[in-house]
Design an enzyme around this catalytic site. Structure first.
Site, PDB file in Angstrom:
ATOM      1  N   HIS A 182      55.008  84.653  87.935  1.00 33.15           N
ATOM      2  CA  HIS A 182      55.460  84.355  89.301  1.00 33.15           C
ATOM      3  C   HIS A 182      56.112  85.597  89.875  1.00 33.15           C
ATOM      4  O   HIS A 182      56.601  86.459  89.133  1.00 33.15           O
ATOM      5  CB  HIS A 182      56.440  83.182  89.309  1.00 33.15           C
ATOM      6  N   HIS A 195      55.519  81.534  83.061  1.00 33.02           N
ATOM      7  CA  HIS A 195      54.347  81.294  83.917  1.00 33.02           C
ATOM      8  C   HIS A 195      54.480  82.341  85.008  1.00 33.02           C
ATOM      9  O   HIS A 195      55.464  82.316  85.769  1.00 33.02           O
ATOM     10  CB  HIS A 195      54.419  79.850  84.450  1.00 33.02           C
ATOM     11  N   CYS A 225      55.278  73.189  81.045  1.00 31.32           N
ATOM     12  CA  CYS A 225      55.655  74.297  81.934  1.00 31.32           C
ATOM     13  C   CYS A 225      56.084  73.749  83.295  1.00 31.32           C
ATOM     14  O   CYS A 225      55.317  73.058  83.973  1.00 31.32           O
ATOM     15  CB  CYS A 225      54.466  75.250  82.089  1.00 31.32           C
ATOM     16  N   GLY A 282      64.883  89.404  81.532  1.00 30.44           N
ATOM     17  CA  GLY A 282      65.540  88.137  81.869  1.00 30.44           C
ATOM     18  C   GLY A 282      64.578  87.032  82.261  1.00 30.44           C
ATOM     19  O   GLY A 282      64.970  86.064  82.913  1.00 30.44           O
ATOM     20  N   CYS A 324      53.736  74.761  86.213  1.00 28.02           N
ATOM     21  CA  CYS A 324      52.486  73.978  86.198  1.00 28.02           C
ATOM     22  C   CYS A 324      52.753  72.583  86.764  1.00 28.02           C
ATOM     23  O   CYS A 324      51.961  72.067  87.554  1.00 28.02           O
ATOM     24  CB  CYS A 324      51.945  73.868  84.783  1.00 28.02           C
ATOM     25  N   ASP A 345      63.522  79.338  95.296  1.00 26.21           N
ATOM     26  CA  ASP A 345      64.127  79.339  93.967  1.00 26.21           C
ATOM     27  C   ASP A 345      65.281  78.335  93.950  1.00 26.21           C
ATOM     28  O   ASP A 345      66.076  78.256  94.888  1.00 26.21           O
ATOM     29  CB  ASP A 345      64.630  80.747  93.620  1.00 26.21           C
TER      30      ASP A 345
HETATM   31  P1  5GP Z   1      62.290  84.349  85.877  1.00 25.22           P
HETATM   32  O1  5GP Z   1      63.645  84.605  85.340  1.00 25.22           O
HETATM   33  O2  5GP Z   1      61.402  83.657  84.859  1.00 25.22           O
HETATM   34  O3  5GP Z   1      61.646  85.563  86.470  1.00 25.22           O
HETATM   35  O4  5GP Z   1      62.483  83.373  87.105  1.00 25.22           O
HETATM   36  C1  5GP Z   1      62.428  81.995  87.020  1.00 25.22           C
HETATM   37  C2  5GP Z   1      63.086  81.463  88.257  1.00 25.22           C
HETATM   38  O5  5GP Z   1      62.716  80.115  88.430  1.00 25.22           O
HETATM   39  C3  5GP Z   1      64.608  81.502  88.216  1.00 25.22           C
HETATM   40  O6  5GP Z   1      65.100  82.318  89.285  1.00 25.22           O
HETATM   41  C4  5GP Z   1      65.016  80.040  88.345  1.00 25.22           C
HETATM   42  O7  5GP Z   1      66.174  79.870  89.153  1.00 25.22           O
HETATM   43  C5  5GP Z   1      63.793  79.407  88.958  1.00 25.22           C
HETATM   44  N1  5GP Z   1      63.577  78.025  88.586  1.00 25.22           N
HETATM   45  C6  5GP Z   1      63.638  77.491  87.332  1.00 25.22           C
HETATM   46  N2  5GP Z   1      63.342  76.176  87.365  1.00 25.22           N
HETATM   47  C7  5GP Z   1      63.064  75.883  88.657  1.00 25.22           C
HETATM   48  C8  5GP Z   1      62.688  74.671  89.316  1.00 25.22           C
HETATM   49  O8  5GP Z   1      62.543  73.612  88.731  1.00 25.22           O
HETATM   50  N3  5GP Z   1      62.493  74.746  90.667  1.00 25.22           N
HETATM   51  C9  5GP Z   1      62.643  75.921  91.361  1.00 25.22           C
HETATM   52  N4  5GP Z   1      62.427  75.865  92.676  1.00 25.22           N
HETATM   53  N5  5GP Z   1      62.996  77.074  90.762  1.00 25.22           N
HETATM   54  C10 5GP Z   1      63.210  77.059  89.431  1.00 25.22           C
HETATM   55 ZN    ZN Z   2      52.552  77.020  83.746  1.00 26.54          ZN
END
Ligand code: 5GP
Ligand code: ZN
Length: 114
Positions: free
Chosen positions: A101, A99, A5, A94, A8, A31
């Site tokens: 957040h 994890h 993850c 989406g 994590c 992000d």
């Molecule tokens: P979700 O779509 O799961 O609600 O949001 C995940 C978010 O994590 C996305 O907006 C994506 O751009 C961001 N994200 C994914 N991988 C990373 C990373 O390695 N570092 C950072 N800072 N953001 C990430």
């Molecule tokens: Zn995690």
């Protein structure tokens, strides 16, 4: 900790990311693919998954998430102009990272939700 993850791994420091704020149970990063001029992620250190499986061991983290958001609103000077908080749960929302957040979006007028 889930070994595959990304959040994590950022939480334990095995993947480097600038931590803008942290408290006992969660931390805040930018992000990597921002959808607004200010796009923050408030992330628990502990790997919580599906929202519908949360139990009382999440309550302390829940309080700390709101504490983190309050602090970031002040730090980013968006308290008065406003911001949106978003949790994506599941594929139709989406969700990319399984994890739990919270997104904080700010820095411009945001389009209506849909
Ligand atoms: P979700 O779509 O799961 O609600 O949001 C995940 C978010 O994590 C996305 O907006 C994506 O751009 C961001 N994200 C994914 N991988 C990373 C990373 O390695 N570092 C950072 N800072 N953001 C990430
Ligand atoms: Zn995690």
């Amino acid at each position: 900790m889930s070994s595959d993850c990304i959040f994590c791994m950022i939480g334990v420091g095995s993947i480097k990311s600038e931590i803008l704020y942290n408290n006992d149970t969660c931390f805040v990063i930018r992000d990597i693919d921002p959808k607004a001029p200010i796009h923050l992620l408030v992330i628990p250190y502990k790997h919580f998954g599906d929202l519908t499986n949360l139990t009382s061991d999440f309550y302390e983290t829940l309080c700390d998430i709101f504490e983190a958001m309050k602090n970031m609103a002040l730090q980013m000077q968006i308290k008065d102009t406003g911001y949106r908080i978003v949790i994506n749960q599941g594929s139709n929302a989406g969700q990319q990272v399984e994890h739990l957040h919270v997104h904080m979006l700010a820095g411009k007028p945001l389009s209506t939700m849909g």
